[in-house]
Scaffold this active site. Structure first.
Site, mmCIF file in Angstrom:
data_model
loop_
_atom_site.group_PDB
_atom_site.id
_atom_site.type_symbol
_atom_site.label_atom_id
_atom_site.label_comp_id
_atom_site.label_asym_id
_atom_site.label_seq_id
_atom_site.Cartn_x
_atom_site.Cartn_y
_atom_site.Cartn_z
ATOM 1 N N GLY A 69 -11.067 4.024 1.353
ATOM 2 C CA GLY A 69 -9.619 4.193 1.406
ATOM 3 C C GLY A 69 -9.022 4.559 0.057
ATOM 4 O O GLY A 69 -8.197 5.471 -0.047
ATOM 5 N N THR A 70 -9.445 3.869 -0.979
ATOM 6 C CA THR A 70 -8.849 4.095 -2.308
ATOM 7 C C THR A 70 -9.062 5.535 -2.778
ATOM 8 O O THR A 70 -8.132 6.193 -3.249
ATOM 9 C CB THR A 70 -9.449 3.091 -3.325
ATOM 10 N N ASN A 149 -1.177 -4.259 5.262
ATOM 11 C CA ASN A 149 -2.393 -5.086 5.240
ATOM 12 C C ASN A 149 -2.128 -6.574 5.113
ATOM 13 O O ASN A 149 -2.982 -7.390 5.412
ATOM 14 C CB ASN A 149 -3.329 -4.633 4.112
ATOM 15 N N GLN A 179 -5.403 0.288 7.760
ATOM 16 C CA GLN A 179 -5.346 -0.912 8.616
ATOM 17 C C GLN A 179 -4.998 -0.571 10.066
ATOM 18 O O GLN A 179 -4.917 -1.480 10.902
ATOM 19 C CB GLN A 179 -4.318 -1.915 8.069
ATOM 20 N N SER A 199 -10.647 4.003 6.059
ATOM 21 C CA SER A 199 -11.728 3.318 5.342
ATOM 22 C C SER A 199 -12.703 2.722 6.349
ATOM 23 O O SER A 199 -12.281 2.164 7.367
ATOM 24 C CB SER A 199 -11.108 2.213 4.482
ATOM 25 N N GLY A 200 -13.994 2.815 6.040
ATOM 26 C CA GLY A 200 -15.014 2.342 6.983
ATOM 27 C C GLY A 200 -15.111 0.834 7.114
ATOM 28 O O GLY A 200 -15.296 0.302 8.204
ATOM 29 N N HIS A 201 -14.961 0.107 5.972
ATOM 30 C CA HIS A 201 -15.300 -1.324 6.034
ATOM 31 C C HIS A 201 -14.257 -2.174 6.740
ATOM 32 O O HIS A 201 -14.455 -3.375 6.909
ATOM 33 C CB HIS A 201 -15.635 -1.870 4.636
ATOM 34 N N THR A 237 -23.686 14.530 -3.643
ATOM 35 C CA THR A 237 -24.508 14.454 -2.431
ATOM 36 C C THR A 237 -23.887 13.467 -1.448
ATOM 37 O O THR A 237 -23.511 12.359 -1.836
ATOM 38 C CB THR A 237 -25.943 14.006 -2.785
ATOM 39 N N CYS A 323 -7.302 -7.661 -2.594
ATOM 40 C CA CYS A 323 -7.266 -6.972 -3.886
ATOM 41 C C CYS A 323 -6.321 -7.640 -4.859
ATOM 42 O O CYS A 323 -6.366 -7.384 -6.048
ATOM 43 C CB CYS A 323 -6.835 -5.524 -3.708
HETATM 44 N N1 PLP Z 1 -4.987 0.754 2.062
HETATM 45 C C1 PLP Z 1 -4.877 -0.404 2.736
HETATM 46 C C2 PLP Z 1 -3.693 -0.613 3.617
HETATM 47 C C3 PLP Z 1 -5.863 -1.395 2.616
HETATM 48 O O1 PLP Z 1 -5.738 -2.545 3.286
HETATM 49 C C4 PLP Z 1 -6.974 -1.146 1.768
HETATM 50 C C5 PLP Z 1 -8.006 -2.183 1.562
HETATM 51 O O2 PLP Z 1 -7.740 -3.368 1.626
HETATM 52 C C6 PLP Z 1 -7.050 0.092 1.099
HETATM 53 C C7 PLP Z 1 -6.042 0.997 1.272
HETATM 54 C C8 PLP Z 1 -8.234 0.409 0.210
HETATM 55 O O3 PLP Z 1 -9.354 0.730 0.975
HETATM 56 P P1 PLP Z 1 -10.839 0.599 0.340
HETATM 57 O O4 PLP Z 1 -11.120 -0.854 0.197
HETATM 58 O O5 PLP Z 1 -11.728 1.277 1.336
HETATM 59 O O6 PLP Z 1 -10.814 1.327 -0.951
#
Ligand code: PLP
Length: 375
Positions: A69-70, A149, A179, A199-201, A237, A323
């Site tokens: 995501g970031t 989030n 989210q 984001s995958g996780h 890659t 975070c």
């Molecule tokens: N955006 C939102 C709303 C999130 O909740 C998060 C992660 O908590 C991110 C972005 C960042 O994603 P990533 O952890 O895959 O970098």
């Protein structure tokens, strides 16, 4: 274990882990290699891209794989700002964005861009009227999350897309759908956005993979230059094990949105009932948010202490965004909540595998917290 911190991250689905393992030890060739083994990997990469594109109803070449995501958000915002620089330097976002957005627009402020931050109301909701009031001739980008989030608040992203369309405004629109994706329908064309991050996780794939939707008519700059992978937008890659795992998790979650959603709504109702009937001094901090997330404050009980006590009961929740690491929540602050309410806030976040036993364990743990902390 009762894991109720799924907005921070999720357990990897078995099918997703299997796809990753298969790619690591069997189909491991570099998709850019010219031999037939490499060609098979490039076919797998294409198939993964097609799978993700299908979940969003977009074209295959509108999907760029990233590290999460970031990175998607950074690429979208910095790329959009650079692409649009001759039209203006004004950006609209909200005060409740993830730090991936807030710190990226802050960086742009340091380069002379002006940023309007929309404030939420007391329930964490963002008003389309406030966004409309900030929209100017020189606005080049609106970047906004789809689901918050920390509170689960659902932002008016479709209305923003319509606003830009109705006004024939040429500002770009980026949605942070991290989210939302896999939990509700996320269709960029219906939402009227040019860029969208996932984001995958957060959906049962491993950490370190995500993707960015980029509208096919938009040519943005790469953040990472290299060997021309990902349509020249993201060199390096391709992380094939992660990408294959993401495509399996994404298709599984997106195929089951409706059934999962009704299960999660039942769980949220049960959780709120239990909270209200067991605890007197409780505030639900975002009552109309997406059912996957419930944020509440148990007055007089410090979040960090409750997290520790709940942990002793094998119950894992969060005091806010993973975070923010113990700092008071900028989201609850922006909502104008009192210090007491912010200091005692907990976030419970479900995944489709969560169940009522998890909630019962949480309630037992919370009763113990009250006994210990209000003694
Ligand atoms: N955006 C939102 C709303 C999130 O909740 C998060 C992660 O908590 C991110 C972005 C960042 O994603 P990533 O952890 O895959 O970098």
């Amino acid at each position: 274990m009762h894991y109720l911190d799924n907005s921070a991250t999720t357990k990897v689905l078995k099918s997703s882990a299997d796809a990753s393992m298969e790619t690591m030890i069997t189909s491991f060739a570099n998709p850019s290699s010219l031999h037939s083994f490499g060609y098979q990997s490039s076919k797998n990469l294409l198939q993964a891209r097609e799978t993700i594109a299908k979940t969003m109803n977009v074209s295959t070449n509108e999907i760029i794989f990233t590290s999460g995501g970031t990175e998607s958000i950074n690429t979208a915002i910095l790329g959009a700002a650079h692409h649009m620089k001759r039209y203006g330097k004004h950006i609209i976002t909200t005060e409740i964005e993830h730090s991936a957005t807030l710190n990226t627009v802050k960086k742009l402020e340091g380069q002379g861009y002006r940023v309007s931050y929309i404030r939420p109301d007391i329930n964490g909701n963002i008003s389309i009227k406030d966004i409309q009031n900030e929209l100017r001739q020189d606005t080049i980008l609106i970047s906004c999350m789809m689901v918050n989030n920390e509170t689960g608040a659902i932002l008016p992203v479709e209305e923003i897309g319509n606003l830009l369309k109705c006004q024939n405004h040429n500002a770009l629109f980026h949605i942070d759908a991290v989210q939302a994706y896999g939990k509700m329908r996320v269709f960029p064309k219906t939402l009227g956005c040019h860029l969208l991050s996932i984001s995958g996780h957060k959906i049962g794939a491993p950490k370190g993979v995500g993707c960015l939707y980029i509208h096919k008519n938009l040519n943005i700059n790469s953040l990472i230059t290299g060997g021309g992978q990902e349509f020249n937008i993201r060199g390096g890659t391709e992380a094939m094990p992660n990408i294959m795992a993401l495509s399996v998790a994404a298709s599984y979650r997106c195929d089951n949105i409706d059934v999962n959603y009704s299960h999660i709504c039942e769980l949220k109702e049960y959780l709120q009932e239990q909270l209200k009937c067991n605890f007197k001094d409780i505030f639900i901090n975002s009552p109309d948010g997406l059912s996957f997330i419930t944020n509440f404050s148990l007055m007089g009980c410090k979040s960090e202490v409750m997290l520790r006590i709940l942990g002793e009961f094998g119950v894992y929740v969060s005091s806010g965004s993973a975070c923010s690491k113990g700092k008071p929540s900028h989201v609850l602050k922006a909502m104008g909540l009192s210090k007491d309410r912010i200091d005692s806030a907990l976030r419970v976040s479900f995944c489709p595998e969560s169940n009522k036993d998890d909630i019962d364990a949480l309630i037992i743990g919370l009763k113990h917290c009250i006994k210990t902390l209000r003694r």
